[in-house]
Design a protein around this motif. Structure first.
Motif, PDB file in Angstrom:
ATOM      1  N   PRO A  25     -60.447 -44.488 -12.143  1.00  8.63           N
ATOM      2  CA  PRO A  25     -59.981 -44.901 -10.612  1.00  8.63           C
ATOM      3  C   PRO A  25     -58.692 -45.940 -10.957  1.00  8.63           C
ATOM      4  O   PRO A  25     -57.751 -45.920  -9.879  1.00  8.63           O
ATOM      5  CB  PRO A  25     -61.225 -46.183 -10.346  1.00  8.63           C
ATOM      6  N   LYS A  26     -58.265 -46.382 -12.118  1.00 11.40           N
ATOM      7  CA  LYS A  26     -56.962 -47.207 -12.128  1.00 11.40           C
ATOM      8  C   LYS A  26     -55.718 -46.235 -11.924  1.00 11.40           C
ATOM      9  O   LYS A  26     -54.493 -46.716 -11.447  1.00 11.40           O
ATOM     10  CB  LYS A  26     -56.989 -48.028 -13.321  1.00 11.40           C
ATOM     11  N   ALA A  27     -56.064 -44.948 -12.288  1.00  6.10           N
ATOM     12  CA  ALA A  27     -55.172 -44.047 -11.995  1.00  6.10           C
ATOM     13  C   ALA A  27     -54.814 -43.332 -10.763  1.00  6.10           C
ATOM     14  O   ALA A  27     -53.731 -42.951 -10.358  1.00  6.10           O
ATOM     15  CB  ALA A  27     -55.084 -42.965 -13.218  1.00  6.10           C
ATOM     16  N   TRP A  28     -55.893 -43.736  -9.856  1.00  7.47           N
ATOM     17  CA  TRP A  28     -55.900 -43.252  -8.433  1.00  7.47           C
ATOM     18  C   TRP A  28     -56.202 -44.097  -7.441  1.00  7.47           C
ATOM     19  O   TRP A  28     -57.058 -44.218  -6.717  1.00  7.47           O
ATOM     20  CB  TRP A  28     -57.036 -42.085  -8.562  1.00  7.47           C
ATOM     21  N   LEU A  29     -55.070 -44.984  -7.396  1.00  8.68           N
ATOM     22  CA  LEU A  29     -55.224 -46.374  -6.478  1.00  8.68           C
ATOM     23  C   LEU A  29     -55.110 -45.736  -5.028  1.00  8.68           C
ATOM     24  O   LEU A  29     -56.090 -46.492  -4.279  1.00  8.68           O
ATOM     25  CB  LEU A  29     -54.202 -46.979  -6.519  1.00  8.68           C
ATOM     26  N   ALA A  30     -54.791 -44.511  -4.563  1.00  7.62           N
ATOM     27  CA  ALA A  30     -54.959 -44.156  -3.259  1.00  7.62           C
ATOM     28  C   ALA A  30     -56.333 -43.783  -2.937  1.00  7.62           C
ATOM     29  O   ALA A  30     -56.628 -43.889  -1.659  1.00  7.62           O
ATOM     30  CB  ALA A  30     -53.796 -43.009  -2.982  1.00  7.62           C
ATOM     31  N   PHE A  31     -57.088 -43.258  -3.763  1.00  7.07           N
ATOM     32  CA  PHE A  31     -58.322 -43.037  -3.676  1.00  7.07           C
ATOM     33  C   PHE A  31     -59.524 -43.901  -4.208  1.00  7.07           C
ATOM     34  O   PHE A  31     -60.628 -43.500  -4.497  1.00  7.07           O
ATOM     35  CB  PHE A  31     -58.716 -41.572  -4.181  1.00  7.07           C
ATOM     36  N   ARG A  32     -59.048 -45.312  -4.415  1.00  6.09           N
ATOM     37  CA  ARG A  32     -59.767 -46.215  -5.160  1.00  6.09           C
ATOM     38  C   ARG A  32     -61.174 -46.616  -4.322  1.00  6.09           C
ATOM     39  O   ARG A  32     -62.082 -46.484  -4.845  1.00  6.09           O
ATOM     40  CB  ARG A  32     -59.121 -47.385  -5.320  1.00  6.09           C
ATOM     41  N   TYR A  33     -61.026 -46.784  -2.987  1.00  6.30           N
ATOM     42  CA  TYR A  33     -62.161 -46.870  -2.198  1.00  6.30           C
ATOM     43  C   TYR A  33     -63.437 -45.631  -2.205  1.00  6.30           C
ATOM     44  O   TYR A  33     -64.202 -46.153  -2.473  1.00  6.30           O
ATOM     45  CB  TYR A  33     -61.942 -47.269  -0.812  1.00  6.30           C
ATOM     46  N   HIS A  34     -62.795 -44.760  -2.243  1.00  5.57           N
ATOM     47  CA  HIS A  34     -63.741 -43.420  -2.201  1.00  5.57           C
ATOM     48  C   HIS A  34     -64.594 -43.202  -3.412  1.00  5.57           C
ATOM     49  O   HIS A  34     -65.577 -43.065  -3.745  1.00  5.57           O
ATOM     50  CB  HIS A  34     -63.031 -42.034  -2.015  1.00  5.57           C
ATOM     51  N   GLY A  35     -63.511 -43.500  -4.834  1.00  6.12           N
ATOM     52  CA  GLY A  35     -63.981 -43.665  -6.114  1.00  6.12           C
ATOM     53  C   GLY A  35     -64.964 -44.520  -6.290  1.00  6.12           C
ATOM     54  O   GLY A  35     -66.177 -44.425  -6.960  1.00  6.12           O
ATOM     55  N   VAL A  36     -64.956 -45.756  -5.633  1.00  4.06           N
ATOM     56  CA  VAL A  36     -65.967 -46.724  -5.810  1.00  4.06           C
ATOM     57  C   VAL A  36     -66.950 -46.501  -5.378  1.00  4.06           C
ATOM     58  O   VAL A  36     -68.175 -46.798  -5.761  1.00  4.06           O
ATOM     59  CB  VAL A  36     -65.259 -48.352  -5.362  1.00  4.06           C
ATOM     60  N   GLU A  37     -66.901 -46.056  -3.987  1.00  6.78           N
ATOM     61  CA  GLU A  37     -68.100 -45.726  -3.096  1.00  6.78           C
ATOM     62  C   GLU A  37     -68.910 -44.559  -3.886  1.00  6.78           C
ATOM     63  O   GLU A  37     -70.200 -44.624  -3.783  1.00  6.78           O
ATOM     64  CB  GLU A  37     -67.881 -45.241  -1.739  1.00  6.78           C
ATOM     65  N   LEU A  38     -68.433 -43.708  -4.492  1.00  7.51           N
ATOM     66  CA  LEU A  38     -69.036 -42.535  -5.119  1.00  7.51           C
ATOM     67  C   LEU A  38     -69.906 -43.114  -6.375  1.00  7.51           C
ATOM     68  O   LEU A  38     -70.890 -42.908  -6.619  1.00  7.51           O
ATOM     69  CB  LEU A  38     -68.099 -41.633  -5.710  1.00  7.51           C
ATOM     70  N   LYS A  39     -69.206 -43.980  -6.905  1.00  6.17           N
ATOM     71  CA  LYS A  39     -69.675 -44.678  -8.130  1.00  6.17           C
ATOM     72  C   LYS A  39     -70.941 -45.569  -8.040  1.00  6.17           C
ATOM     73  O   LYS A  39     -71.832 -45.371  -8.714  1.00  6.17           O
ATOM     74  CB  LYS A  39     -68.628 -45.460  -8.997  1.00  6.17           C
ATOM     75  N   LYS A  40     -71.139 -45.953  -6.687  1.00  5.54           N
ATOM     76  CA  LYS A  40     -72.119 -46.916  -6.531  1.00  5.54           C
ATOM     77  C   LYS A  40     -73.283 -45.874  -6.345  1.00  5.54           C
ATOM     78  O   LYS A  40     -74.479 -46.240  -6.572  1.00  5.54           O
ATOM     79  CB  LYS A  40     -71.744 -47.539  -5.085  1.00  5.54           C
ATOM     80  N   SER A  41     -73.135 -44.822  -5.917  1.00 11.55           N
ATOM     81  CA  SER A  41     -74.350 -43.531  -5.500  1.00 11.55           C
ATOM     82  C   SER A  41     -74.636 -43.126  -6.850  1.00 11.55           C
ATOM     83  O   SER A  41     -75.687 -42.790  -7.098  1.00 11.55           O
ATOM     84  CB  SER A  41     -73.695 -42.606  -4.759  1.00 11.55           C
ATOM     85  N   LEU A  42     -73.523 -42.925  -7.786  1.00  7.17           N
ATOM     86  CA  LEU A  42     -74.031 -42.321  -9.050  1.00  7.17           C
ATOM     87  C   LEU A  42     -74.808 -43.027  -9.884  1.00  7.17           C
ATOM     88  O   LEU A  42     -75.372 -42.528 -10.978  1.00  7.17           O
ATOM     89  CB  LEU A  42     -72.589 -41.877  -9.747  1.00  7.17           C
ATOM     90  N   VAL A  43     -74.806 -44.401  -9.839  1.00  6.95           N
ATOM     91  CA  VAL A  43     -75.433 -45.219 -10.807  1.00  6.95           C
ATOM     92  C   VAL A  43     -77.192 -44.883 -10.797  1.00  6.95           C
ATOM     93  O   VAL A  43     -77.739 -45.156 -11.711  1.00  6.95           O
ATOM     94  CB  VAL A  43     -75.193 -46.857 -10.644  1.00  6.95           C
ATOM     95  N   ASN A  44     -77.523 -44.575  -9.778  1.00  6.50           N
ATOM     96  CA  ASN A  44     -78.999 -43.944  -9.548  1.00  6.50           C
ATOM     97  C   ASN A  44     -79.457 -43.036 -10.312  1.00  6.50           C
ATOM     98  O   ASN A  44     -80.469 -42.614 -10.129  1.00  6.50           O
ATOM     99  CB  ASN A  44     -78.999 -43.906  -7.928  1.00  6.50           C
TER     100      ASN A  44
END
Length: 74
Positions: A25-44
């Motif tokens: 995510p640090k290398a893809w700041l333009a898509f940070r929001y999308h990456g964070v939201e996906l990671k929230k789902s993936l923890v399950n």
């Protein structure tokens, strides 16, 4: 996948930037929001992998997604 109680999943996408947003995510700041939201789902999931594949490899999934959205079956 969660509603089907699947705990180990391999996600295949044809958008490399999305994989980068999730895995680095640090290398893809333009898509940070999308990456964070996906990671929230993936923890399950107990175990998950996200891979980049060609759009041709996802033809069946792409056809399903188009028909679902076209027919408003959310």
């Amino acid at each position: 996948m969660q509603s089907h109680h699947v705990t180990k999943v391999i996600f295949e996408v044809d958008f490399a930037d999305l994989v980068g947003a999730v895995t680095k995510p640090k290398a893809w700041l333009a898509f940070r929001y999308h990456g964070v939201e996906l990671k929230k789902s993936l923890v399950n999931f107990q175990e998950w992998t996200i891979l980049v594949v060609s759009s041709g490899a996802n033809r069946c999934a792409q056809a399903i997604a188009k028909s679902v959205t076209r027919e408003k079956r959310f």
